[in-house]
Scaffold this motif. Sequence first.
Motif, PDB file in Angstrom:
ATOM      1  N   VAL A 253      -8.559  -5.611  -6.227  1.00  0.00           N
ATOM      2  CA  VAL A 253      -7.166  -5.294  -5.904  1.00  0.00           C
ATOM      3  C   VAL A 253      -6.673  -6.272  -4.858  1.00  0.00           C
ATOM      4  O   VAL A 253      -7.357  -6.519  -3.857  1.00  0.00           O
ATOM      5  N   TYR A 254      -5.465  -6.820  -5.081  1.00  0.00           N
ATOM      6  CA  TYR A 254      -4.955  -7.853  -4.176  1.00  0.00           C
ATOM      7  C   TYR A 254      -3.438  -7.867  -4.234  1.00  0.00           C
ATOM      8  O   TYR A 254      -2.842  -7.611  -5.276  1.00  0.00           O
ATOM      9  N   ALA A 255      -2.836  -8.167  -3.077  1.00  0.00           N
ATOM     10  CA  ALA A 255      -1.385  -8.372  -3.017  1.00  0.00           C
ATOM     11  C   ALA A 255      -1.113  -9.681  -2.286  1.00  0.00           C
ATOM     12  O   ALA A 255      -1.683  -9.933  -1.216  1.00  0.00           O
ATOM     13  N   GLY A 256      -0.273 -10.529  -2.878  1.00  0.00           N
ATOM     14  CA  GLY A 256       0.076 -11.804  -2.260  1.00  0.00           C
ATOM     15  C   GLY A 256       1.337 -11.696  -1.430  1.00  0.00           C
ATOM     16  O   GLY A 256       2.006 -10.654  -1.406  1.00  0.00           O
ATOM     17  N   LEU A 257       1.658 -12.780  -0.758  1.00  0.00           N
ATOM     18  CA  LEU A 257       2.862 -12.800   0.064  1.00  0.00           C
ATOM     19  C   LEU A 257       4.112 -12.500  -0.745  1.00  0.00           C
ATOM     20  O   LEU A 257       5.057 -11.882  -0.255  1.00  0.00           O
ATOM     21  N   HIS A 258       4.133 -12.964  -1.988  1.00  0.00           N
ATOM     22  CA  HIS A 258       5.320 -12.781  -2.828  1.00  0.00           C
ATOM     23  C   HIS A 258       5.198 -11.570  -3.754  1.00  0.00           C
ATOM     24  O   HIS A 258       6.015 -11.402  -4.652  1.00  0.00           O
ATOM     25  N   SER A 259       4.182 -10.730  -3.512  1.00  0.00           N
ATOM     26  CA  SER A 259       4.037  -9.519  -4.329  1.00  0.00           C
ATOM     27  C   SER A 259       5.042  -8.453  -3.922  1.00  0.00           C
ATOM     28  O   SER A 259       5.350  -7.545  -4.703  1.00  0.00           O
ATOM     29  N   ALA A 260       5.528  -8.514  -2.689  1.00  0.00           N
ATOM     30  CA  ALA A 260       6.520  -7.552  -2.196  1.00  0.00           C
ATOM     31  C   ALA A 260       7.315  -8.231  -1.089  1.00  0.00           C
ATOM     32  O   ALA A 260       6.936  -9.295  -0.583  1.00  0.00           O
ATOM     33  N   ASP A 261       8.416  -7.602  -0.682  1.00  0.00           N
ATOM     34  CA  ASP A 261       9.321  -8.221   0.280  1.00  0.00           C
ATOM     35  C   ASP A 261       8.797  -8.233   1.710  1.00  0.00           C
ATOM     36  O   ASP A 261       9.133  -9.122   2.488  1.00  0.00           O
ATOM     37  N   ASP A 262       7.989  -7.246   2.083  1.00  0.00           N
ATOM     38  CA  ASP A 262       7.486  -7.208   3.452  1.00  0.00           C
ATOM     39  C   ASP A 262       6.093  -6.592   3.464  1.00  0.00           C
ATOM     40  O   ASP A 262       5.565  -6.146   2.440  1.00  0.00           O
ATOM     41  N   ALA A 263       5.488  -6.553   4.673  1.00  0.00           N
ATOM     42  CA  ALA A 263       4.105  -6.090   4.814  1.00  0.00           C
ATOM     43  C   ALA A 263       3.962  -4.622   4.420  1.00  0.00           C
ATOM     44  O   ALA A 263       2.972  -4.239   3.787  1.00  0.00           O
ATOM     45  N   ASP A 264       4.917  -3.785   4.802  1.00  0.00           N
ATOM     46  CA  ASP A 264       4.821  -2.358   4.468  1.00  0.00           C
ATOM     47  C   ASP A 264       4.828  -2.146   2.958  1.00  0.00           C
ATOM     48  O   ASP A 264       4.061  -1.317   2.430  1.00  0.00           O
ATOM     49  N   GLU A 265       5.657  -2.886   2.267  1.00  0.00           N
ATOM     50  CA  GLU A 265       5.700  -2.748   0.815  1.00  0.00           C
ATOM     51  C   GLU A 265       4.417  -3.259   0.165  1.00  0.00           C
ATOM     52  O   GLU A 265       3.957  -2.709  -0.841  1.00  0.00           O
ATOM     53  N   ARG A 266       3.837  -4.311   0.759  1.00  0.00           N
ATOM     54  CA  ARG A 266       2.556  -4.793   0.223  1.00  0.00           C
ATOM     55  C   ARG A 266       1.465  -3.760   0.408  1.00  0.00           C
ATOM     56  O   ARG A 266       0.617  -3.563  -0.488  1.00  0.00           O
TER      57      ARG A 266
END
Length: 554
Positions: A253-266
């Motif tokens: 499982v991974y989230a990139g910088l462009h996976s969501a608008d901000d850190a909380d959403e990631r």
Amino acid sequence: MLRLDFVGVAFGALLFCLSLTPSLLPRDWLFQGLIGAINAVIGYALGVGIGAVVHRLVLRNATWWPPPPPVLRALKATVVIVAPIACVGMLIPAASWQRQVSALMELPGPGTAGYLRTLLVAAGAAAAAIAVARVLIDVTKALSRMLIRRWHLHSEVALFIGTAIVVVLGVTLINGVLVRGFFLGANTVFEPRNNATDPGVSRPMAPQRSGSPESLVSWDGLGRQGRNFVAGGPSVDELTALTGREAKEPIRVYAGLHSADDADERMALLVKELERTRAAEREVLVIVPTTGTGWINPVAADSLEMMYGGDTAIVGVQYSYLPSWISFLGDEEKSLAAGRALIDTVQGWWQDLPVAHRPKLALYGESLGSLAGQGAFDWLPDVADRGFDAVLWVGPPNASRLWRELEARRDPGTPAVEPRYDNGRTVRFSQATDPADIAEVAAPPWPGPRVLYLQHASDPVVWWSPDLLFSQPDWLTETPGPDRSASMRWYPIVTFWQVAFDITNGEAVPERHGHNYGDTILDGWAAVLPPDGWDSADTERIRAALRAEPDTVP
């Protein structure tokens, strides 16, 4: 611009010669020339300053100073002759020292004749730095004279104001132009790399991977290192053949910088991915704070999946696309905040699971990822209080607060390079140059939770600190570790710059030296989180499989 201060020359030559002594890693002639230039310039400035103070406080009113012209000329001639001879003469043992350090790393060493080029690089770079300093001094004096003529200020007041103006303008130029320009340039260079996909890397089809068709995380938003992570690793068939039993598709499982608008959403996206992939049903859940680019060491991920036959879930998140050393210099707090958010989020999700159905909880961090991971804990008992079964920290930066506190409070009589804390009840340290050393450090009893630091005696990331400027560290007063030269000594200012330059070369040395931990990460996992019935033969079987995997090359 050409005239030199003779006291400054003497001190500059002294610090240059000291800079030729060995440090943690081998240095070629070009690197050594730059280190020597920095130390020579600092030495020159110290000499000029000391000479001015001594002249003002002692010699100015002395009846015997200045000496007769022949004596003064002889003193200056001695400096002019002895300084370059000493520098050239010191390069001969310096080349020998570099061959010794290279031999410890199993590398070829430099030849003596070729190493003499060091002096040319150092002289050119030092001359350029001194010229710039003199231009700044001339500008300061010009401003002072202008203030005296226009406002009739006292000369010392005018000099103070002129110096202040030049300093403020210099700081403004450095912070406002050079530093910002550097980071703007770094962003321009590394952002396209983050958006690129390495050759041979393709979107995973297994639903257990982020970025797959069923994933809530888009493939394009993962970033280069995120795509490498979710697309890599051993297949189910390979794991089945390796373990001799039916394997599972590993969860990544991974989230990139462009996976969501901000850190909380990631963070929210990661939790949804953990639930979608049914990570709670796996035997092991591993949290991995990443390095600056979002990199997760494939050795760390692949080896654990091989040990558990894929019955694992590994989760990470990207917070930057800049290399770790730039992230560390530019925004250390950002990495700490990202690591703390990842650990708090995933550990909080895990804690809400039914106690009887929770996977084992583990934490892995390497280099800047280790610094970020340690930032989530105020003190060692927090590891157990938050339910972690195992923690493996590799190559921790010296700035890691938890590491520094444990090292400072180590059991009396234990060395800094491989300390013991509370007799190894929870946390242990290994120099990690030999799997046997890790196995010895991890010898039972070690009921858990288990926290293990892997730290080479030659790793500059672990041992570099601003304290090196004026304070001798404990690790340089002890018997050297297996891959540190016994000839290394601490010198004020000099050692700071030597080890600082070593950092830039930390990963270019062979594995099990410097900042390259190679497959000893597998031995770290076997020490802190072994499957039931695990033995050394199982470790060697996984090691052979890792060496056959192309994506696990550090």
